[in-house]
Design an enzyme around this catalytic site. Structure first.
Site, short mmCIF file in Angstrom:
data_model
loop_
_atom_site.label_atom_id
_atom_site.label_comp_id
_atom_site.label_asym_id
_atom_site.label_seq_id
_atom_site.Cartn_x
_atom_site.Cartn_y
_atom_site.Cartn_z
N HIS A 96 0.84 -1.20 0.00
CA HIS A 96 0.00 0.00 0.00
C HIS A 96 0.87 1.25 0.00
O HIS A 96 0.56 2.24 0.66
CB HIS A 96 -0.96 -0.01 1.20
CG HIS A 96 -1.89 -1.19 1.19
ND1 HIS A 96 -3.21 -1.10 0.80
CD2 HIS A 96 -1.68 -2.50 1.48
CE1 HIS A 96 -3.78 -2.30 0.87
NE2 HIS A 96 -2.87 -3.17 1.29
N HIS B 161 -1.59 3.13 -5.29
CA HIS B 161 -1.86 1.71 -5.10
C HIS B 161 -3.35 1.42 -5.08
O HIS B 161 -4.18 2.33 -4.98
CB HIS B 161 -1.22 1.21 -3.80
CG HIS B 161 -1.89 1.73 -2.56
ND1 HIS B 161 -1.62 2.96 -2.03
CD2 HIS B 161 -2.85 1.18 -1.76
CE1 HIS B 161 -2.37 3.16 -0.96
NE2 HIS B 161 -3.13 2.10 -0.77
N ASP C 241 -6.56 -1.03 -3.40
CA ASP C 241 -7.01 -1.90 -2.31
C ASP C 241 -7.93 -2.96 -2.90
O ASP C 241 -8.90 -2.63 -3.58
CB ASP C 241 -7.85 -1.11 -1.29
CG ASP C 241 -7.02 -0.20 -0.41
OD1 ASP C 241 -5.78 -0.20 -0.52
OD2 ASP C 241 -7.63 0.52 0.41
N HIS D 194 -8.93 -6.27 1.82
CA HIS D 194 -8.13 -5.39 2.67
C HIS D 194 -8.79 -5.18 4.04
O HIS D 194 -8.11 -5.19 5.07
CB HIS D 194 -7.91 -4.05 1.96
CG HIS D 194 -7.01 -3.10 2.67
ND1 HIS D 194 -5.90 -3.50 3.39
CD2 HIS D 194 -7.04 -1.75 2.78
CE1 HIS D 194 -5.30 -2.44 3.90
NE2 HIS D 194 -5.96 -1.37 3.56
N HIS E 1 -13.90 2.36 4.89
CA HIS E 1 -13.45 1.21 4.08
C HIS E 1 -14.47 0.07 4.15
O HIS E 1 -14.82 -0.53 3.14
CB HIS E 1 -12.09 0.67 4.58
CG HIS E 1 -10.90 1.37 4.02
ND1 HIS E 1 -10.26 2.39 4.68
CD2 HIS E 1 -10.21 1.18 2.88
CE1 HIS E 1 -9.23 2.81 3.95
NE2 HIS E 1 -9.17 2.09 2.85
N GLU F 77 -5.66 4.66 -4.39
CA GLU F 77 -5.25 5.71 -3.47
C GLU F 77 -3.89 6.32 -3.86
O GLU F 77 -3.11 5.68 -4.56
CB GLU F 77 -5.20 5.11 -2.06
CG GLU F 77 -6.59 4.59 -1.68
CD GLU F 77 -6.64 3.69 -0.44
OE1 GLU F 77 -7.67 3.74 0.25
OE2 GLU F 77 -5.69 2.95 -0.18
#
Ligand SMILES: *[C@@H]1O[C@H](CO)[C@@H](O)[C@H](O)[C@H]1NC(C)=O
Ligand SMILES: *[C@@H]1O[C@H](CO)[C@@H](O)[C@H](O)[C@H]1NC(C)=O
Length: 267
Positions: free
Chosen positions: A99, A103, A105, A109, A219, A232
């Site tokens: 991360h 990157h 997710d 995650h 999240h 992100e």
């Protein structure tokens, strides 16, 4: 000292090579920048626009620098075979958190069921990661709450949105260390997106789509749906808002819940 001598010997060669390329191809290789041969252009290590093909392609991926917000493992690169040390070749080890920098997710995650089901980065839908995308500016005075989401008026049918926030204006990705006051989704903002839009690709300009106070809960709200993909630490400095084709390609890291990703926009 040895390095300086080697460089002095090498420089004319590099310049010649650069010149040869320039005459052969009508254009110097972008990696060589004339008298600065061997150094990186300022755009790659600063908020300047990185365009290719006369502005047709915009790179929205951060260069991996030795010190980056959110990166806890340093250094990223280690030259384990070096020509300067007499080896026939240069060969580097890469060591990083999955991360780090720009990157993606994967759903596993922050969702144990998705992780157990094997929803790693290698299962991410390339159709979601590639296609028409909207780059929008989030109002500067707020995190991405339900109210802020509503005010953006993102039309139904839009499946990919890159959110540029106050974090870009504050240059947070260019600072050393992590600034936890970055802008991200609150839990109700994430839930609003899930309930009221068709967005499947969510991109943001700092280390997390979720604001620090809602780091887990936002999240979790996104990842109730296994088909939402979060990207992100995008480099959105100086890019105009509007509609683009986005292309994002993660590495095929089997079993990983995150991966470095290269993202570009095409006009
Ligand atoms: C190989 O690594 C050395 C550092 O030991 C560096 O100075 C040199 O430019 C590299 N050579 C190539 C061909 O990448
Ligand atoms: C966003 O939320 C964080 C805490 O999660 C806070 O520090 C920051 O000031 C907020 N930003 C704005 C613009 O409201």
């Amino acid at each position: 000292m040895a390095a300086a001598v080697a460089l002095a010997l090498l420089l004319p060669v590099l310049l010649q090579a650069s010149h040869a390329l320039a005459t052969a191809a009508g254009n110097a290789h972008p990696g060589y920048t004339g008298a600065d041969a061997g150094t990186c252009g300022p755009a790659r290590h600063g908020p300047g626009l990185e365009e290719y093909g006369g502005g047709r392609i915009v790179d929205i991926t951060h260069a991996y620098r030795p010190v980056m917000p959110g990166a806890t493992v340093q250094p990223l690169l280690r030259l384990k075979e070096s020509m300067e040390e007499g080896s026939d070749y240069n060969l580097s080890d890469l060591r990083m958190e999955c991360h780090t920098g720009t990157h993606v997710d994967a759903p596993g995650h922050m969702n144990q069921a998705h992780f157990a089901a094997g929803l790693d980065v290698d299962t991410l839908d390339l159709d979601v990661l590639n296609g028409p995308a909207l780059l929008v500016d989030v109002p500067r005075h707020t995190n991405i709450t339900a109210e802020a989401m509503e005010s953006l008026n993102i039309p139904k049918g839009v499946r990919r949105v890159l959110f540029r926030t106050l974090s870009t204006e504050r240059g947070l990705m260019w600072k050393e260390g992590t600034d936890w006051s970055y802008v991200g989704f609150t839990e109700d903002g994430a839930q609003w997106l899930v309930d009221n839009t068709d967005i499947k690709l969510v991109g943001i300009d700092y280390i997390s789509v979720a604001s620090f106070d809602h780091l887990i809960s936002a999240h979790v709200a996104f990842f109730r749906n296994a088909d939402i993909i979060l990207v992100e630490s995008l480099k959105l400095d100086n890019v105009n808002t509007g509609l683009y084709m986005v292309h994002c390609l993660p590495l095929r890291l089997v079993g990983a819940e995150g991966s470095p990703i290269r993202c570009i926009l095409i006009k």
